[in-house]
Scaffold this motif. Structure first.
Motif, PDB file in Angstrom:
ATOM      1  N   ASP A  15      45.399  97.047  46.896  1.00 53.18           N
ATOM      2  CA  ASP A  15      45.578  98.299  46.933  1.00 53.18           C
ATOM      3  C   ASP A  15      45.382  98.995  48.385  1.00 53.18           C
ATOM      4  O   ASP A  15      46.085  99.885  48.415  1.00 53.18           O
ATOM      5  CB  ASP A  15      44.717  98.909  45.772  1.00 53.18           C
ATOM      6  CG  ASP A  15      45.087  98.355  44.299  1.00 53.18           C
ATOM      7  OD1 ASP A  15      46.219  97.879  44.261  1.00 53.18           O
ATOM      8  OD2 ASP A  15      44.173  98.450  43.669  1.00 53.18           O
ATOM      9  N   GLN A  16      44.452  98.557  48.884  1.00 54.68           N
ATOM     10  CA  GLN A  16      43.986  99.171  50.071  1.00 54.68           C
ATOM     11  C   GLN A  16      45.093  99.153  51.138  1.00 54.68           C
ATOM     12  O   GLN A  16      45.633 100.105  51.825  1.00 54.68           O
ATOM     13  CB  GLN A  16      42.695  98.665  50.668  1.00 54.68           C
ATOM     14  CG  GLN A  16      42.294  99.314  51.946  1.00 54.68           C
ATOM     15  CD  GLN A  16      41.952 100.900  51.587  1.00 54.68           C
ATOM     16  OE1 GLN A  16      41.266 101.069  50.657  1.00 54.68           O
ATOM     17  NE2 GLN A  16      42.205 101.500  52.285  1.00 54.68           N
ATOM     18  N   LEU A  19      47.979 101.639  50.112  1.00 53.48           N
ATOM     19  CA  LEU A  19      47.496 102.980  50.336  1.00 53.48           C
ATOM     20  C   LEU A  19      47.640 103.148  52.021  1.00 53.48           C
ATOM     21  O   LEU A  19      47.989 104.262  52.237  1.00 53.48           O
ATOM     22  CB  LEU A  19      45.854 103.175  50.053  1.00 53.48           C
ATOM     23  CG  LEU A  19      45.625 104.498  50.217  1.00 53.48           C
ATOM     24  CD1 LEU A  19      46.076 105.415  49.114  1.00 53.48           C
ATOM     25  CD2 LEU A  19      43.922 104.425  49.535  1.00 53.48           C
ATOM     26  N   GLU A  20      47.204 102.309  52.653  1.00 50.13           N
ATOM     27  CA  GLU A  20      47.257 102.409  54.103  1.00 50.13           C
ATOM     28  C   GLU A  20      48.624 102.452  54.603  1.00 50.13           C
ATOM     29  O   GLU A  20      49.141 103.565  55.419  1.00 50.13           O
ATOM     30  CB  GLU A  20      46.961 101.379  54.902  1.00 50.13           C
ATOM     31  CG  GLU A  20      46.837 101.307  56.409  1.00 50.13           C
ATOM     32  CD  GLU A  20      46.126 102.801  57.087  1.00 50.13           C
ATOM     33  OE1 GLU A  20      46.683 103.177  58.077  1.00 50.13           O
ATOM     34  OE2 GLU A  20      45.174 102.923  56.599  1.00 50.13           O
ATOM     35  N   GLU A  22      51.195 103.836  52.607  1.00 52.76           N
ATOM     36  CA  GLU A  22      51.762 105.080  52.064  1.00 52.76           C
ATOM     37  C   GLU A  22      50.895 106.385  53.090  1.00 52.76           C
ATOM     38  O   GLU A  22      51.818 107.159  53.559  1.00 52.76           O
ATOM     39  CB  GLU A  22      51.133 105.358  50.716  1.00 52.76           C
ATOM     40  CG  GLU A  22      51.399 106.509  50.056  1.00 52.76           C
ATOM     41  CD  GLU A  22      52.854 106.693  49.640  1.00 52.76           C
ATOM     42  OE1 GLU A  22      53.447 107.482  49.218  1.00 52.76           O
ATOM     43  OE2 GLU A  22      53.497 105.412  49.482  1.00 52.76           O
ATOM     44  N   LYS A  23      49.854 106.257  53.614  1.00 55.50           N
ATOM     45  CA  LYS A  23      49.445 107.223  54.735  1.00 55.50           C
ATOM     46  C   LYS A  23      50.117 107.063  55.998  1.00 55.50           C
ATOM     47  O   LYS A  23      50.598 107.969  56.454  1.00 55.50           O
ATOM     48  CB  LYS A  23      48.009 106.782  55.035  1.00 55.50           C
ATOM     49  CG  LYS A  23      47.011 107.039  53.854  1.00 55.50           C
ATOM     50  CD  LYS A  23      45.517 106.979  54.203  1.00 55.50           C
ATOM     51  CE  LYS A  23      44.736 107.092  52.677  1.00 55.50           C
ATOM     52  NZ  LYS A  23      43.327 106.779  53.186  1.00 55.50           N
ATOM     53  N   ILE A  77      46.266 112.097  49.287  1.00 56.51           N
ATOM     54  CA  ILE A  77      46.466 111.193  48.281  1.00 56.51           C
ATOM     55  C   ILE A  77      45.441 110.798  47.417  1.00 56.51           C
ATOM     56  O   ILE A  77      44.156 110.566  47.982  1.00 56.51           O
ATOM     57  CB  ILE A  77      47.134 109.860  49.065  1.00 56.51           C
ATOM     58  CG1 ILE A  77      48.330 110.044  49.849  1.00 56.51           C
ATOM     59  CG2 ILE A  77      46.981 108.617  48.121  1.00 56.51           C
ATOM     60  CD1 ILE A  77      48.783 109.080  50.658  1.00 56.51           C
ATOM     61  N   SER A  79      43.109 108.665  45.983  1.00 56.62           N
ATOM     62  CA  SER A  79      43.023 107.059  46.051  1.00 56.62           C
ATOM     63  C   SER A  79      42.572 106.280  44.809  1.00 56.62           C
ATOM     64  O   SER A  79      42.750 105.148  44.569  1.00 56.62           O
ATOM     65  CB  SER A  79      42.128 106.621  47.077  1.00 56.62           C
ATOM     66  OG  SER A  79      40.766 107.081  46.941  1.00 56.62           O
ATOM     67  N   THR A  82      45.465 104.516  42.541  1.00 54.71           N
ATOM     68  CA  THR A  82      46.219 103.505  42.742  1.00 54.71           C
ATOM     69  C   THR A  82      45.864 102.154  42.095  1.00 54.71           C
ATOM     70  O   THR A  82      44.931 102.172  41.232  1.00 54.71           O
ATOM     71  CB  THR A  82      45.866 103.236  44.538  1.00 54.71           C
ATOM     72  OG1 THR A  82      44.517 103.014  44.630  1.00 54.71           O
ATOM     73  CG2 THR A  82      46.540 104.103  45.305  1.00 54.71           C
TER      74      THR A  82
END
Length: 82
Positions: A15-16, A19-20, A22-23, A77, A79, A82
């Motif tokens: 997930d991390q 997320l990274e 996506e950022k 976002i 978090s 997610t």
């Protein structure tokens, strides 16, 4: 004789990591960095925007990122989702 080609399988993204990525994509959009936005987009992407849903490829994302008539000033976002 039979030959086999070995393919290397990558472990699923965490997930991390998702997320990274996506950022990084949204930072590229905000900074009008078409090269990075294109690199982070697959050639069979589907995007949802003000015009609706459409298929789009990485080169088109890169071009649109650099020439968009609007500016993205910021984004958030959540978090937790997610």
């Amino acid at each position: 004789m039979t030959s086999m080609t070995m393919t290397k399988h990558r472990a699923p993204l965490t997930d991390q990591e998702i997320l990274e990525l996506e950022k990084r994509f949204w930072d590229a959009m905000k900074n009008r960095d078409g090269q990075t936005a294109g690199r982070l987009t697959s050639d069979d992407a589907v995007m949802v925007g003000a015009s609706g849903v459409s298929a789009i490829d990485s080169q088109t994302v890169a071009k649109l990122t650099e020439t968009a008539p609007y500016r993205i000033k910021g984004y958030t976002i959540d978090s937790q989702s997610t």
